[in-house]
Design an enzyme around this catalytic site. Structure first.
Site, PDB file in Angstrom:
ATOM      1  N   ARG A 173      -1.116  -1.892  -6.867  1.00  0.00           N
ATOM      2  CA  ARG A 173      -1.291  -3.023  -5.952  1.00  0.00           C
ATOM      3  C   ARG A 173      -2.316  -4.009  -6.506  1.00  0.00           C
ATOM      4  O   ARG A 173      -2.126  -5.230  -6.439  1.00  0.00           O
ATOM      5  CB  ARG A 173      -1.714  -2.510  -4.568  1.00  0.00           C
ATOM      6  CG  ARG A 173      -2.051  -3.600  -3.537  1.00  0.00           C
ATOM      7  CD  ARG A 173      -2.320  -2.925  -2.202  1.00  0.00           C
ATOM      8  NE  ARG A 173      -3.151  -3.741  -1.323  1.00  0.00           N
ATOM      9  CZ  ARG A 173      -2.667  -4.601  -0.425  1.00  0.00           C
ATOM     10  NH1 ARG A 173      -1.369  -4.785  -0.321  1.00  0.00           N
ATOM     11  NH2 ARG A 173      -3.503  -5.278   0.353  1.00  0.00           N
ATOM     12  N   ARG A 231       0.861  -1.168   0.000  1.00  0.00           N
ATOM     13  CA  ARG A 231       0.000   0.000   0.000  1.00  0.00           C
ATOM     14  C   ARG A 231       0.905   1.228   0.000  1.00  0.00           C
ATOM     15  O   ARG A 231       2.060   1.161   0.404  1.00  0.00           O
ATOM     16  CB  ARG A 231      -0.918   0.008   1.222  1.00  0.00           C
ATOM     17  CG  ARG A 231      -1.870  -1.189   1.296  1.00  0.00           C
ATOM     18  CD  ARG A 231      -2.722  -1.121   2.558  1.00  0.00           C
ATOM     19  NE  ARG A 231      -3.674  -2.224   2.622  1.00  0.00           N
ATOM     20  CZ  ARG A 231      -3.435  -3.392   3.218  1.00  0.00           C
ATOM     21  NH1 ARG A 231      -2.262  -3.601   3.818  1.00  0.00           N
ATOM     22  NH2 ARG A 231      -4.348  -4.345   3.231  1.00  0.00           N
ATOM     23  N   LYS A 259      -2.194  -2.276   7.514  1.00  0.00           N
ATOM     24  CA  LYS A 259      -3.620  -2.088   7.767  1.00  0.00           C
ATOM     25  C   LYS A 259      -4.103  -3.112   8.786  1.00  0.00           C
ATOM     26  O   LYS A 259      -3.799  -4.301   8.672  1.00  0.00           O
ATOM     27  CB  LYS A 259      -4.401  -2.245   6.455  1.00  0.00           C
ATOM     28  CG  LYS A 259      -5.863  -1.849   6.567  1.00  0.00           C
ATOM     29  CD  LYS A 259      -6.522  -1.864   5.209  1.00  0.00           C
ATOM     30  CE  LYS A 259      -7.979  -1.426   5.296  1.00  0.00           C
ATOM     31  NZ  LYS A 259      -8.638  -1.447   3.962  1.00  0.00           N
ATOM     32  N   HIS A 285      -4.324  -9.560   3.709  1.00  0.00           N
ATOM     33  CA  HIS A 285      -5.769  -9.566   3.930  1.00  0.00           C
ATOM     34  C   HIS A 285      -6.125 -10.459   5.110  1.00  0.00           C
ATOM     35  O   HIS A 285      -5.580 -11.564   5.242  1.00  0.00           O
ATOM     36  CB  HIS A 285      -6.502 -10.066   2.684  1.00  0.00           C
ATOM     37  CG  HIS A 285      -6.465  -9.102   1.549  1.00  0.00           C
ATOM     38  ND1 HIS A 285      -6.701  -9.477   0.232  1.00  0.00           N
ATOM     39  CD2 HIS A 285      -6.213  -7.758   1.512  1.00  0.00           C
ATOM     40  CE1 HIS A 285      -6.612  -8.420  -0.545  1.00  0.00           C
ATOM     41  NE2 HIS A 285      -6.310  -7.371   0.200  1.00  0.00           N
TER      42      HIS A 285
END
Length: 309
Positions: free
Chosen positions: A257, A123, A148, A280
């Protein structure tokens, strides 16, 4: 919010929504308001503000935090508030030739950073916040710290950027030596590390891979620090490169990305490995990139193509 380790950006966003809610209801005490007032605020965002579903849900999350955690009010109507349904969007993806074309219109540090976005699946802020200690040339990997969701992960270091990245580190190290000679050379440290290791902020290992061009003085301790390069520098450079390349797609830094994930799937990378590389939490998030599997020799063929046989 700090007690719960919310990121600074989440704190700012939540405080902004709380202020807007307070102003929307003529500065009435939120403790005196109920479900109909929250619903009216969210409805106004959708009808008059035309905000996206994700923005409306963020405002709702901020108000839920306000009532439950700040005002300590456990009200049943909080659970009955409906969240806006987010539409499923297919991500914008560049072809390999388009990626090559965009990168050809970039120069210097923005080109190197954009190549990392595509080659490592970073990111933008993860790339800006890379520290020297997290680049491992020996193992050909990059360690992403506090990404994240405040999660760490490991991703690949592309061979094509090794020499350029090494040169960037050499320039950053020379700059750091000059900063130290001038009584500066501090970098912001995460959490309470500055109290545990008071001198670590001047260590080379903790410096930014992509430092900013100017110093700033920290208000709390007076340290002359150098922040990492601001993300808008890369965003503007990539935007100009996309325009110069003539690509008719709404491409951005995050598109690189998306392209990283899509091209890995096309090359046969399994979905679980891709999930780990992207960081993720849920594989369902990664599954959105499987749309690429519906085209090509192994995908579904259009009946129009058979008319030409």
């Amino acid at each position: 919010m700090r007690l719960r380790h919310f990121s600074p950006r989440t704190q700012d966003a939540y405080l902004n929504w709380m202020r807007r809610y307070y102003e929307f209801h003529a500065r009435r005490d939120p403790a005196d308001l109920g479900a109909e007032h929250v619903t009216a605020f969210l409805s106004d965002l959708a009808t008059r503000g035309h905000v996206a579903a994700s923005t409306q849900n963020q405002a709702l999350a901020a108000l839920l935090f306000l009532y439950r955690e700040v005002l300590a009010r456990d009200l049943p109507w909080l659970d009955d508030l409906a969240r806006a349904k987010r539409p499923a969007h297919v991500p914008v993806v560049l072809t390999r030739d388009e990626v090559r074309l965009v990168l050809s219109h970039l120069r210097g540090t923005p080109r190197l950073m954009a190549t990392l976005l595509y080659g490592s699946g970073l990111r933008l802020l993860e790339c800006c916040r890379l520290r020297v200690k997290d680049v491992d040339f020996g193992r050909h990997q990059i360690v992403v710290r506090s990404g994240k969701g405040d999660k760490d992960r490991v991703t690949m270091l592309p061979a094509t950027v090794r020499s350029a990245l090494a040169a960037q580190l050499d320039r950053a190290r020379d700059q750091h030596r000059r900063d130290l000679a001038q009584g500066a050379g501090w970098a912001e440290l995460p959490g309470a590390l500055a109290r545990k290791l008071p001198a670590a902020g001047r260590d080379w290992a903790w410096q930014w891979v992509f430092p900013a061009t100017r110093h700033y003085v920290d208000r709390e301790n007076g340290q002359r620090r150098r922040h990492h390069l601001h993300e808008t520098v890369v965003q503007q450079a990539v935007r100009q490169a996309v325009l110069a390349s003539g690509i008719a797609k709404r491409a951005s830094c995050h598109t690189l990305r998306h392209s990283f994930a899509t091209h890995l799937l096309e090359d046969g990378t399994d979905i679980r490995t891709l999930q780990e590389l992207l960081g993720h939490r849920d594989v369902a998030t990664t599954m959105i990139y499987t749309h690429v599997l519906n085209r090509g020799p192994a995908g579904v063929r259009s009946p129009a193509d058979r008319l030409l046989e």
